[in-house]
Design a protein around this motif. Sequence first.
Motif, PDB file in Angstrom:
ATOM      1  N   ARG A 126       0.836  -1.195   0.000  1.00  0.00           N
ATOM      2  CA  ARG A 126       0.000   0.000   0.000  1.00  0.00           C
ATOM      3  C   ARG A 126       0.876   1.252   0.000  1.00  0.00           C
ATOM      4  O   ARG A 126       1.794   1.372   0.810  1.00  0.00           O
ATOM      5  CB  ARG A 126      -0.880  -0.037   1.244  1.00  0.00           C
ATOM      6  CG  ARG A 126      -1.846   1.095   1.384  1.00  0.00           C
ATOM      7  CD  ARG A 126      -2.774   0.862   2.541  1.00  0.00           C
ATOM      8  NE  ARG A 126      -2.054   0.933   3.803  1.00  0.00           N
ATOM      9  CZ  ARG A 126      -2.644   1.092   4.971  1.00  0.00           C
ATOM     10  NH1 ARG A 126      -3.950   1.161   5.061  1.00  0.00           N
ATOM     11  NH2 ARG A 126      -1.936   1.154   6.069  1.00  0.00           N
ATOM     12  N   GLY A 128       2.095   5.018   0.764  1.00  0.00           N
ATOM     13  CA  GLY A 128       1.915   5.937   1.878  1.00  0.00           C
ATOM     14  C   GLY A 128       2.833   7.129   1.725  1.00  0.00           C
ATOM     15  O   GLY A 128       3.825   7.091   0.993  1.00  0.00           O
ATOM     16  N   SER A 139       1.867   8.437   8.662  1.00  0.00           N
ATOM     17  CA  SER A 139       1.765   8.042   7.267  1.00  0.00           C
ATOM     18  C   SER A 139       0.331   8.308   6.851  1.00  0.00           C
ATOM     19  O   SER A 139      -0.605   7.950   7.568  1.00  0.00           O
ATOM     20  CB  SER A 139       2.102   6.568   7.075  1.00  0.00           C
ATOM     21  OG  SER A 139       1.969   6.213   5.694  1.00  0.00           O
ATOM     22  N   ASP A 141      -2.506   8.448   3.371  1.00  0.00           N
ATOM     23  CA  ASP A 141      -2.782   8.002   2.012  1.00  0.00           C
ATOM     24  C   ASP A 141      -2.467   9.168   1.078  1.00  0.00           C
ATOM     25  O   ASP A 141      -3.021  10.256   1.251  1.00  0.00           O
ATOM     26  CB  ASP A 141      -4.247   7.597   1.904  1.00  0.00           C
ATOM     27  CG  ASP A 141      -4.610   7.079   0.529  1.00  0.00           C
ATOM     28  OD1 ASP A 141      -4.384   7.803  -0.467  1.00  0.00           O
ATOM     29  OD2 ASP A 141      -5.157   5.973   0.447  1.00  0.00           O
ATOM     30  N   ARG A 146      -5.873  10.709   4.245  1.00  0.00           N
ATOM     31  CA  ARG A 146      -6.328  10.005   5.448  1.00  0.00           C
ATOM     32  C   ARG A 146      -5.151   9.329   6.139  1.00  0.00           C
ATOM     33  O   ARG A 146      -4.322   8.682   5.491  1.00  0.00           O
ATOM     34  CB  ARG A 146      -7.379   8.958   5.097  1.00  0.00           C
ATOM     35  CG  ARG A 146      -8.701   9.566   4.782  1.00  0.00           C
ATOM     36  CD  ARG A 146      -9.808   8.510   4.709  1.00  0.00           C
ATOM     37  NE  ARG A 146     -10.959   9.123   4.084  1.00  0.00           N
ATOM     38  CZ  ARG A 146     -11.426   8.833   2.888  1.00  0.00           C
ATOM     39  NH1 ARG A 146     -10.856   7.876   2.180  1.00  0.00           N
ATOM     40  NH2 ARG A 146     -12.459   9.465   2.396  1.00  0.00           N
ATOM     41  N   ARG A 147      -5.127   9.463   7.446  1.00  0.00           N
ATOM     42  CA  ARG A 147      -4.029   8.886   8.227  1.00  0.00           C
ATOM     43  C   ARG A 147      -4.077   7.367   8.173  1.00  0.00           C
ATOM     44  O   ARG A 147      -5.121   6.758   8.391  1.00  0.00           O
ATOM     45  CB  ARG A 147      -4.111   9.364   9.668  1.00  0.00           C
ATOM     46  CG  ARG A 147      -2.879   8.950  10.465  1.00  0.00           C
ATOM     47  CD  ARG A 147      -2.843   9.569  11.814  1.00  0.00           C
ATOM     48  NE  ARG A 147      -2.243  10.899  11.724  1.00  0.00           N
ATOM     49  CZ  ARG A 147      -2.001  11.660  12.772  1.00  0.00           C
ATOM     50  NH1 ARG A 147      -2.311  11.248  13.980  1.00  0.00           N
ATOM     51  NH2 ARG A 147      -1.459  12.846  12.617  1.00  0.00           N
ATOM     52  N   GLN A 148      -2.912   6.754   7.884  1.00  0.00           N
ATOM     53  CA  GLN A 148      -2.782   5.299   7.885  1.00  0.00           C
ATOM     54  C   GLN A 148      -2.257   4.818   9.233  1.00  0.00           C
ATOM     55  O   GLN A 148      -2.695   3.803   9.736  1.00  0.00           O
ATOM     56  CB  GLN A 148      -1.845   4.854   6.758  1.00  0.00           C
ATOM     57  CG  GLN A 148      -2.383   5.193   5.380  1.00  0.00           C
ATOM     58  CD  GLN A 148      -1.352   4.955   4.294  1.00  0.00           C
ATOM     59  OE1 GLN A 148      -0.138   5.144   4.488  1.00  0.00           O
ATOM     60  NE2 GLN A 148      -1.822   4.562   3.123  1.00  0.00           N
ATOM     61  N   TRP A 149      -1.280   5.539   9.770  1.00  0.00           N
ATOM     62  CA  TRP A 149      -0.733   5.198  11.077  1.00  0.00           C
ATOM     63  C   TRP A 149       0.011   6.398  11.647  1.00  0.00           C
ATOM     64  O   TRP A 149       0.297   7.362  10.928  1.00  0.00           O
ATOM     65  CB  TRP A 149       0.152   3.958  11.045  1.00  0.00           C
ATOM     66  CG  TRP A 149       1.243   3.921  10.004  1.00  0.00           C
ATOM     67  CD1 TRP A 149       1.190   3.265   8.808  1.00  0.00           C
ATOM     68  CD2 TRP A 149       2.533   4.538  10.063  1.00  0.00           C
ATOM     69  NE1 TRP A 149       2.366   3.449   8.116  1.00  0.00           N
ATOM     70  CE2 TRP A 149       3.214   4.219   8.871  1.00  0.00           C
ATOM     71  CE3 TRP A 149       3.191   5.316  10.994  1.00  0.00           C
ATOM     72  CZ2 TRP A 149       4.510   4.671   8.594  1.00  0.00           C
ATOM     73  CZ3 TRP A 149       4.480   5.779  10.722  1.00  0.00           C
ATOM     74  CH2 TRP A 149       5.128   5.438   9.528  1.00  0.00           C
TER      75      TRP A 149
END
Length: 168
Positions: A126, A128, A139, A141, A146-149
Amino acid sequence: YALNAESGREVWRYSYPCSAGDYGGPRSSPAVAGNQLFTVSREGLVVCLSTTNGKALWTRNLQRELGAAPPRWGFAGSPLVEGNRVYVNIGTSGAALDRASGKVLWWTGRDASGYASPVMHRTGGRPGLAIFTATGIASVDPTTGRRQWFHPWSTSYEVNAADPIFNG
């Protein structure tokens, strides 16, 4: 300034007002992609110049337009150009601008950013965009913001200035 690589002579120059703050001069390196050059000022001004003649193609003052809180010593991350987007470390976890027009495609909030440059990565297949914030590394998208982590990273005076590096 643009200089002739063979003679060192000035080809063109572009300047804009920007307070020196605690010391004069820029805090980030420009990014060049095709015939465009992108800069970020310590005050959150993002400028796209023509590499041919140095004329401004577009400018956006993201601190003023979005109400983004500047870090203590001003915005410092260099812009990252990927495809038709320009990513900057302005806002909670960065922002993305349309490369051709400067239109804000997404941004992640008003909180103070870190000082590092955004870095693309791939984790688990994916894509990031990793960005150091004032309080940690996030991280997001690259398409939506949008926040991934997020991982907290506390430093003196919230100086997260080193660019993230991914291995594997």
